[in-house]
Structures are given as C-alpha cells and as structure tokens.
Design an enzyme around this catalytic site. Structure first.
Site, short mmCIF file in Angstrom:
data_model
loop_
_atom_site.label_atom_id
_atom_site.label_comp_id
_atom_site.label_asym_id
_atom_site.label_seq_id
_atom_site.Cartn_x
_atom_site.Cartn_y
_atom_site.Cartn_z
N GLU A 118 0.76 -1.22 0.05
CA GLU A 118 0.02 0.16 -0.06
C GLU A 118 0.89 1.20 -0.03
O GLU A 118 2.00 1.23 0.49
CB GLU A 118 -0.94 0.08 1.30
N LYS A 136 2.36 4.48 1.30
CA LYS A 136 2.37 4.93 2.61
C LYS A 136 1.99 6.69 2.76
O LYS A 136 2.78 7.32 2.39
CB LYS A 136 3.85 5.04 3.23
N ASP A 158 1.25 10.16 3.59
CA ASP A 158 1.98 11.31 4.45
C ASP A 158 1.02 12.28 5.19
O ASP A 158 0.64 13.39 4.79
CB ASP A 158 3.03 12.03 3.81
N TYR A 161 -6.65 1.88 5.89
CA TYR A 161 -5.73 0.95 5.72
C TYR A 161 -5.88 -0.35 6.46
O TYR A 161 -5.05 -1.34 6.27
CB TYR A 161 -4.30 1.68 5.70
N LYS A 173 10.94 3.32 3.44
CA LYS A 173 10.85 5.04 3.28
C LYS A 173 11.61 5.21 1.99
O LYS A 173 12.74 4.96 1.64
CB LYS A 173 11.48 5.48 4.63
N CYS A 192 12.81 49.73 0.55
CA CYS A 192 11.75 48.82 -0.01
C CYS A 192 12.01 48.83 -1.75
O CYS A 192 12.20 49.86 -2.21
CB CYS A 192 10.20 49.49 -0.01
N CYS A 203 8.13 47.04 5.07
CA CYS A 203 8.01 48.45 4.52
C CYS A 203 6.61 48.72 5.11
O CYS A 203 5.56 48.27 5.05
CB CYS A 203 7.95 48.30 2.80
N CYS A 239 2.52 52.11 -0.57
CA CYS A 239 3.60 51.27 -1.21
C CYS A 239 2.64 50.29 -2.28
O CYS A 239 1.72 49.73 -1.99
CB CYS A 239 4.22 50.07 -0.39
#
Length: 667
Positions: free
Chosen positions: A111, A113, A115, A220, A309, A403, A421, A426
C-alpha cells in the site's frame, strides 16, 4: 410529515451514494451542481423541520466549537508504529525473517504510505461515533467534531456493522498550496509540509477551520482481527471496508513474492510525484491474518509489516540572483533565483530564503552551488551551501535598507525576524491588499483575482479598494482577456459586495493582528464602523478576546487620515459598513444576570449540552469565553471541573453550579 420523512431518507441515500461514487470509487456519477442541489434541498427541509435532523445526516458535518480542548481516548487495541526499511536489502531481510518463522510462503499486500496523520474511526451499528488520533499508540485524542468535516469519511456505513477503521488523514497537494498562499497573504509563516498541515487542521478547536482545510482520508486496516465479519485476509478487509463506503486507496497490490514487492516499490518510487497527495514510502503487510497472528509483535511494532521509506530527493544547482517580494503586510521576502533543476518531478527555478537571518545563518551567496529540495515535496527551499565548490566569485547578499518597490525605509519590528515596508502607499502592498479585500473570506468578489488586480492597477483604474466601486463594464472590457460577460459578472459581484456585513469589510481591510475571528467579535460588539473607529484602547481591551496588540493596531490604523478618508469613500460608494448578524438588544436585558458579563463554562453539564448553555447565556446578553482570566465575571462549574475552577477560585471569581444556572435561565 410522512412524505417529508420519506423525502429526507431519499435525499440521505442519494447524497451517500453520490459521495461513495466520488470518494470511494473515484468515479463521480453526477456533476457537483447536482450534489449541491440535493444537499441544499435537504438543508432547507431540516431548517423547516428540525425534528428530521439526524446525527448522521450529510448536513451535520460541522459541529460546535470544542471549547476545552480534546478529551483523551484509550484505544481498544494499540495503534503501533511500523519498523522501517530503507533499501532493497532491508526488504529482503524482512522477507527472510518472515520465511524463518512461518511454514507456508507468505503473500504480501503493498500500500502507498500516505504522508498524513494516523487516526481511528469507530462505528457502532453503522454510525460514526468517534474519531481519534493515534497519539502515543495507546492513548489518543477525541477529534470526532473535526473528523466529521472530512467529506471522504462516511457518517454512516452501508450496513449496521460495528467496526473500528484505521487510516491516514491527509491534505491533498492543491489544498496545501492554497493554504500556504493564504498564509502568505496574511504574512504568516509557511507550513513546511502537508503532513504537518493535516495534523494542525485536525487539532483546530473550531471545526469550521478544520472544514476549510479540505482534508481527505484513506483507511488501511481494522482495529480488530475481522472475526465478526468472517474476514481472514488483509486484502479482504480492505474490500469489505470499501463496500461499506469507507475510502480505500486504489493503488494497492497483492504480491505473491518479495520480487513483486520490490517491483511495486520501484514503480512508485518513480511515479510518486504524479499523485495529487503526498506519499513518503510503501507499507508491506503479510496478507493472511493467521500468519500475522503467528508472527506476532515486538514491543514496538508488528513483525508482519514494514514501512519502506523513500530516500529524500535533493538536487544541486546554482543561485543566480536573489529576488524580493513585498506582501500585503509589508513583509519583504527574499527568494533565490536558481539555475533550473528537476526536483521531485518538476522544474524548480525559485526557492524561498525566508528572511535575512536564514541567509546569514547559512551564509548564502549569489553564485553559490547549493543543495535544494522541496519541503514536503512542494515548497522549494535551500538546504545548504556546498562550501567546497566556492571559487571566490560568489557575492555575499545583503538585504536592502529600502523597499524594492517604493524605496521607503525598511524596518524590523521588535521580536520579529522579517523586514517590513511601513509605507501605506507602497504599490506592492496596495495591490496585495486589494486582492485580499476581494478574497473569499473577506468581500468574496468572484472574478477579481491577482492578475486582474495587477492589470487594473497597471492601467491606473484603481489605487485603493474604494476604486473598485467606480469600475464600469466599459473600463473592464478594455483589459486583456476580459470579455463582455466576464466584465458584467465582475461588476455584478462588486455591486453585490456592498451589502456584506461589517466583519467582512473589517477583515478585508487587512488591519494588522485583526483576523476573521477578531473582525467578527468587533462587529458584534460595535455594530457599525463609526462606533469602532471612535473606540478607545480601553473600550477595545474591555472585550474579552481583544488584547493590547489588537487594540493598539486598531487605534493606530483608524487614527490615520488616509484611512478615515478611505472609509468615507467606501460609505459614498454605498457600502453598508454595519453588522447584519443577530444583535442582542441590551436595553431589553436590564434584569439579566448575564448582561455584559463574560462567562466560562467548565466541567460536565448534565441537563444542558455545552452549546445549549452557551446559546441561552448569549441570548440573555452574556459572552461565553473559553478560558478564565481577570476579565471573567462568572464561572459555571459542572461535574469533574478541573483547572478552570481552580483558577476561578484563586482569582475570587463567582462560581455557580449547573442548577443555579438553570434557575437563572428560567427566571
């Protein structure tokens, strides 16, 4: 009423079937608009007939805020972690150990894996009754309110079975990118990877926040051994859970030998970047439950399963230059311009350098050969400099003092690493600010995206948010890729936004430290912009949730003459600038013991649910807060009240039991 009940049941079945096809079979049978049509019909029927609302109705996905944190849950069977494999030799050793214990050659299930965050789902007679985190494997946290916001998870199974499903909640890649874009707009630190984002989302105390993160899930396995369902193999368990409406991953394979396992690992090592979600390896399990039982467990992990892994993918490239961007809040962010490099399946030409401190800490220079990777395989970042490859031509980078857009002085606010800034005029900040003003959670002006804002600004059609309300169809059709229909729709959307409630306008203005929640609280308190603009710091901090930083920011913002002129222009444009939500008339509550008081609920209430108590107190002019402080006027303590009661006692705050609360609610 019988006909209504039948229609509600019919809508339940339709919506569950459509959800099953979409999330489990990955084969939608109707367009989204059809699903939404039936869902809206069900919502309307339930609003008109509250007695027809069932706990597992498709409408009941977002519940009340968790006010006191998550309760601890003890897993019936421990949720153990898996031992790891990092190469072919490790996987062959795993197979060799298996072969040495059992008599028959094992068959495996491979299967992907995922994350994400490991969670368990408990169903009793087919209904979801609890969702919990893995925690330390023995004890997790009850996150049922947030689990219900994940649309891939059914609130009711196909059959009235009792089972515990275990799986991985995750954040899809598009949702992760969107979340970080929103955090960038707010000047917040970017999340490193989807796994952390998913975990953080499921630990939000406000389910609405969790729902907005658009999480999903794959199951799972089952918490038991499948005996009740007469299941003898892991592959059968996956098929059974899929048939019950639980989302399983289609990229799962039964393998007759370790050679087939290795082929599967090789295939997905190459294809992992094609998926719309993150995986960090492959899980390999012995398929037969009897063999699993024979193999047993070590102290920390099962002997019948292992997690391969993936190696971290890092690439070497060259920093060609450093670019600077100015965000809505004035934060200046440095970005490395790179020699194009292929990382995790896509070409990378830019990588964040975060801030000046990181550049100094890693001694990053223009011309350096550097190692880059994608954080969570999505955000490119510079890992380190290859000092051995320096030849003396590299140029140390110094952050500017002005800036890059408007040339104003940059400052570093105390206790912050970012340079800002602080020029309110701006151009970069103004454009980002207008885009934020139009965003979904602010004024929700559909069609006013970043590119359109940029064009409008470049063509000098807008200079601040009030100019949006002067735009005409004739102005818009002159823009590139803006046809008559798009222009008409945008003008209509801008016009519709004039009736938005005060909190949306307030949040849209992008005042520092004032997020959505604070904007809502302020709107509920002051009802109109004029009252808020004239509020003193003392009046602001008297509101339980508003602290010194928020109050100072508001006072400073509204003291600016250009801001006052902007509000005048918004009024002249026809914006309501007032709160349109429910307002409690305090003059009618002169005798209420809760009027203008901050109240904290703690412990277990027996005759009222926490949401019911909160609703009743607020209807009588009270404000229910989540924690005890010197601003708290009253604490309602139910059974097993803990630290909040102790703190209230130490501060000398009045404490009532539930019966006294009920007595005053019925007076």
């Amino acid at each position: 009423m019988d006909k209504l009940e039948e229609r509600v049941k019919e809508l339940h079945k339709l919506l569950y079937d459509y959800g099953y096809a979409y999330y489990v079979l990955d084969d939608p049978i109707v367009p989204d608009a059809v699903y939404d049509q039936y869902l809206n019909e069900l919502i309307t029927l339930e609003e008109q007939n509250p007695n027809l609302i069932l706990p597992d109705s498709p409408t009941q996905r977002v519940g009340a805020v968790v006010s006191e944190g998550f309760q601890k849950v003890t897993h019936t069977n421990p949720m153990l972690s898996l031992s790891n494999a990092f190469n072919e030799a490790d996987l062959r050793d795993f197979d060799r150990r298996i072969q040495g214990i059992i008599d028959e050659s094992p068959k495996y299930v491979c299967e992907l894996k995922i994350d994400g965050l490991a969670v368990s789902l408990l169903y009793e007679e087919g209904r979801l009754v609890r969702g919990a985190t893995r925690g330390d494997g023995t004890t997790g946290e009850d996150i049922t309110t947030n689990i219900k916001t994940i649309r891939a998870i059914p609130l009711r199974l196909k059959d009235p079975v009792t089972l515990e499903a275990r799986g991985e909640a995750y954040m899809p890649k598009p949702s992760f990118v969107k979340l970080n874009e929103e955090r960038t707009e707010r000047g917040e630190e970017l999340l490193a990877n989807p796994r952390n984002a998913a975990a953080g989302s499921l630990r939000q105390l406000d389910p609405k926040m969790a729902a907005s993160r658009n999480l999903s899930m794959f199951v799972y396995g089952m918490g038991g051994d499948g005996e009740e369902q007469n299941i003898e193999q892991h592959s059968e368990a996956l098929k059974f859970m899929k048939a019950q409406g639980l989302p399983t991953n289609k990229e799962t394979k039964e393998c007759a030998s370790i050679e087939e396992v290795l082929a599967f690992v090789e295939e997905w090592t190459a294809k992992r970047n094609e998926l719309p979600y993150e995986i960090d390896g492959i899980v390999i399990k012995v398929n037969d439950y009897a063999q699993q039982e024979e193999l047993g467990f070590t102290a920390k992990s099962p002997r019948f399963a292992i997690a391969y892994k993936f190696p971290a993918e890092e690439v070497v490239t060259t920093i060609l230059d450093v670019d600077l961007t100015v965000g809505r809040t004035g934060v200046v962010t440095p970005t490395a311009i790179l020699e194009p490099a292929l990382v995790a399946g896509s070409t990378v030409q830019r990588a964040t350098l975060h801030n000046e401190d990181l550049i100094r800490e890693k001694d990053i220079r223009i011309g350096d050969r550097v190692i880059i990777r994608k954080a969570g395989d999505i955000i490119p970042e510079v890992v380190s400099v290859i000092l051995e490859e320096r030849n003396g031509t590299e140029i140390p980078y110094e952050m500017p003092t002005n800036c890059p857009v408007c040339d104003s002085d940059l400052i570093r606010v105390e206790e912050e690493v970012a340079l800002r800034c602080v020029n309110p005029q701006c151009p970069a900040q103004i454009q980002e600010g207008i885009y934020h003003f139009a965003s979904r959670n602010a004024m929700n002006i559909e069609g006013l995206g970043e590119k359109v804002v940029e064009q409008l600004f470049r063509e000098q059609l807008i200079r601040d948010v009030s100019d949006l309300y002067k735009l005409t169809i004739e102005d818009l059709v002159k823009l590139e890729r803006m046809g008559q229909k798009s222009a008409t729709n945008l003008v209509t959307a801008i016009e519709a936004s004039k009736t938005n409630s005060m909190e949306r306008v307030l949040f849209g203005l992008g005042i520092r430290h004032i997020g959505e929640k604070a904007a809502k609280i302020l709107a509920e308190t002051f009802h109109h912009f004029d009252a808020l603009m004239n509020a003193t710091k003392e009046e602001l901090t008297a509101i339980f949730e508003i602290g010194d930083k928020m109050a100072d920011s508001l006072v400073t913002y509204f003291e600016q003459e250009e801001v006052q002129q902007l509000i005048v222009r918004l009024k002249e444009a026809g914006l309501a600038l007032q709160y349109t939500g429910k307002i409690v008339d305090m003059s009618l509550l002169e005798d209420s013991p809760f009027a203008n008081k901050t109240i904290v609920l703690t412990g277990k209430l027996l005759q009222l649910t926490r949401p019911e108590a909160k609703e009743k107190i607020e209807a009588l002019g009270g404000k229910v807060a989540g924690s005890v402080s010197k601003k708290t006027d009253l604490v309602i303590a139910g059974e097993e009240a803990g630290s909040k009661l102790e703190k209230a006692t130490s501060l000398g705050i009045e404490v009532w039991d539930e019966q006294k609360l009920l007595d005053h609610l019925t007076d």
